[in-house]
Design an enzyme around this catalytic site. Structure first.
Site, PDB file in Angstrom:
ATOM      1  N   GLN A 233      -5.307  -2.098   9.456  1.00  0.00           N
ATOM      2  CA  GLN A 233      -5.090  -3.361   8.735  1.00  0.00           C
ATOM      3  C   GLN A 233      -5.728  -4.504   9.515  1.00  0.00           C
ATOM      4  O   GLN A 233      -5.482  -4.675  10.708  1.00  0.00           O
ATOM      5  CB  GLN A 233      -3.585  -3.599   8.527  1.00  0.00           C
TER       6      GLN A 233
ATOM      7  N   ASP B  72     -11.589   2.632   4.310  1.00  0.00           N
ATOM      8  CA  ASP B  72     -12.070   1.291   3.967  1.00  0.00           C
ATOM      9  C   ASP B  72     -13.598   1.227   3.890  1.00  0.00           C
ATOM     10  O   ASP B  72     -14.146   0.224   3.418  1.00  0.00           O
ATOM     11  CB  ASP B  72     -11.614   0.281   5.031  1.00  0.00           C
TER      12      ASP B  72
ATOM     13  N   LYS C 204       0.841  -1.196   0.000  1.00  0.00           N
ATOM     14  CA  LYS C 204       0.000   0.000   0.000  1.00  0.00           C
ATOM     15  C   LYS C 204       0.881   1.254   0.000  1.00  0.00           C
ATOM     16  O   LYS C 204       0.603   2.219  -0.719  1.00  0.00           O
ATOM     17  CB  LYS C 204      -0.951  -0.023   1.208  1.00  0.00           C
TER      18      LYS C 204
END
Ligand code: GUN
Length: 274
Positions: free
Chosen positions: A93, A116, A49
């Site tokens: 994460q 997200d 990422k």
């Protein structure tokens, strides 16, 4: 033989476009990831990422926390990042260690920095308002890939295998919003092949169930989000590529399909938030 859908090329093209947009508007997107513990795969994902954010002109930072950290300490860190004006996007994460209250952690993220789309507020907006919100990265990337190959899902039978909050459920809803007829199968579905053989589009996202070519309808679209290891320890998807690509009309490879499209979805979300 199926057309192999090239997630790497499309990701690269999307990152170039994002960089141009960032520079033209003069944005300063900054994505901060929180990485708890030492799960090897999670460390690889976060490094990736960082690498591709740089290509899109996105600054990144990673907050590393030990595996034995408690829920309250993670939430306190998130509150700090919420208040930091230089941080425009926050990513926790997953998975978090079992003793952590994942739902509480995800919902500590400011909804305006929820890259997200995992806060209850953004999930609610997706099922309710239907627009003006951030959606999870993998389904967003998959829709971009379908668009790239001019695959219209309206009126088609779509089967999503897997019911996670990260992929299965949002994917099913997003296909429904595009007027597909959607079925969700999962580990308790007795005969998945009965559903997939009638499907124009199959999205497999279990990491466990194996899909073979005889389970697919000839000419269908097979999108593989699974991550498995084959008998030689090589990374592969939920689908047996050889037999599935002989039957499907379109197929994503693993690696090189939905993985890069998840990165593209994340970077689109990051720039949208900025
Ligand atoms: N772990 C596996 N997939 C994802 C994802 O899309 N976002 C985050 N934050 N963690 C993940």
């Amino acid at each position: 033989m199926a057309i192999v859908m090239d997630g790497v090329s499309l990701r690269n093209h999307i990152l170039d476009e994002l960089r141009a947009r960032v520079e033209k508007i003069g944005l300063h997107p900054k994505l901060t990831a929180i990485l708890v513990g030492d799960d090897a795969a999670s460390h690889v994902y976060v490094r990736n990422k960082e690498k591709y954010a740089a290509v899109a002109g996105i600054e990144t930072d990673v907050v590393y926390m030990p595996a034995n950290v408690d829920t309250e300490t993670i939430i306190a860190k998130i509150h700090e990042l919420n208040a930091d004006k230089s941080v425009t996007a926050i990513l926790v994460q997953l998975p978090l260690p079992a003793h952590i209250d994942t739902h509480a952690v995800l919902n500590a993220v400011d909804v305006n920095k929820d890259v997200d789309g995992f806060t209850d507020a953004n999930i609610g907006r997706m099922y309710g308002a239907g627009h003006g919100f951030i959606v999870p990265c993998t389904p967003r990337g998959i829709l971009a890939l379908l668009d790239e190959y001019n695959i219209d899902v309206a009126g088609k039978n779509a089967v999503v295998i897997g019911r996670s909050n990260i992929v299965g459920k949002p994917m099913a809803h997003m296909l429904l919003m595009r007027n597909a007829t959607v079925t969700i199968c999962h580990s308790k579905t007795p005969n998945i092949a009965e559903f997939t053989r009638n499907a124009d589009i199959v999205v497999a996202a279990t990491g466990k169930i194996k899909i073979t070519g005889d389970m697919l309808k000839p000419g269908s679209v097979f999108i593989d989000v699974g991550m498995q290891r084959d008998k030689n320890g090589k990374l592969c998807g939920d689908g047996d590529f050889a037999s599935c690509s002989a039957v499907a009309g379109f197929i994503t490879p693993t690696p090189g399909g939905t993985g890069p499209m998840t990165i593209a979805g994340l970077m689109m979300n990051t720039v949208d938030l900025a």
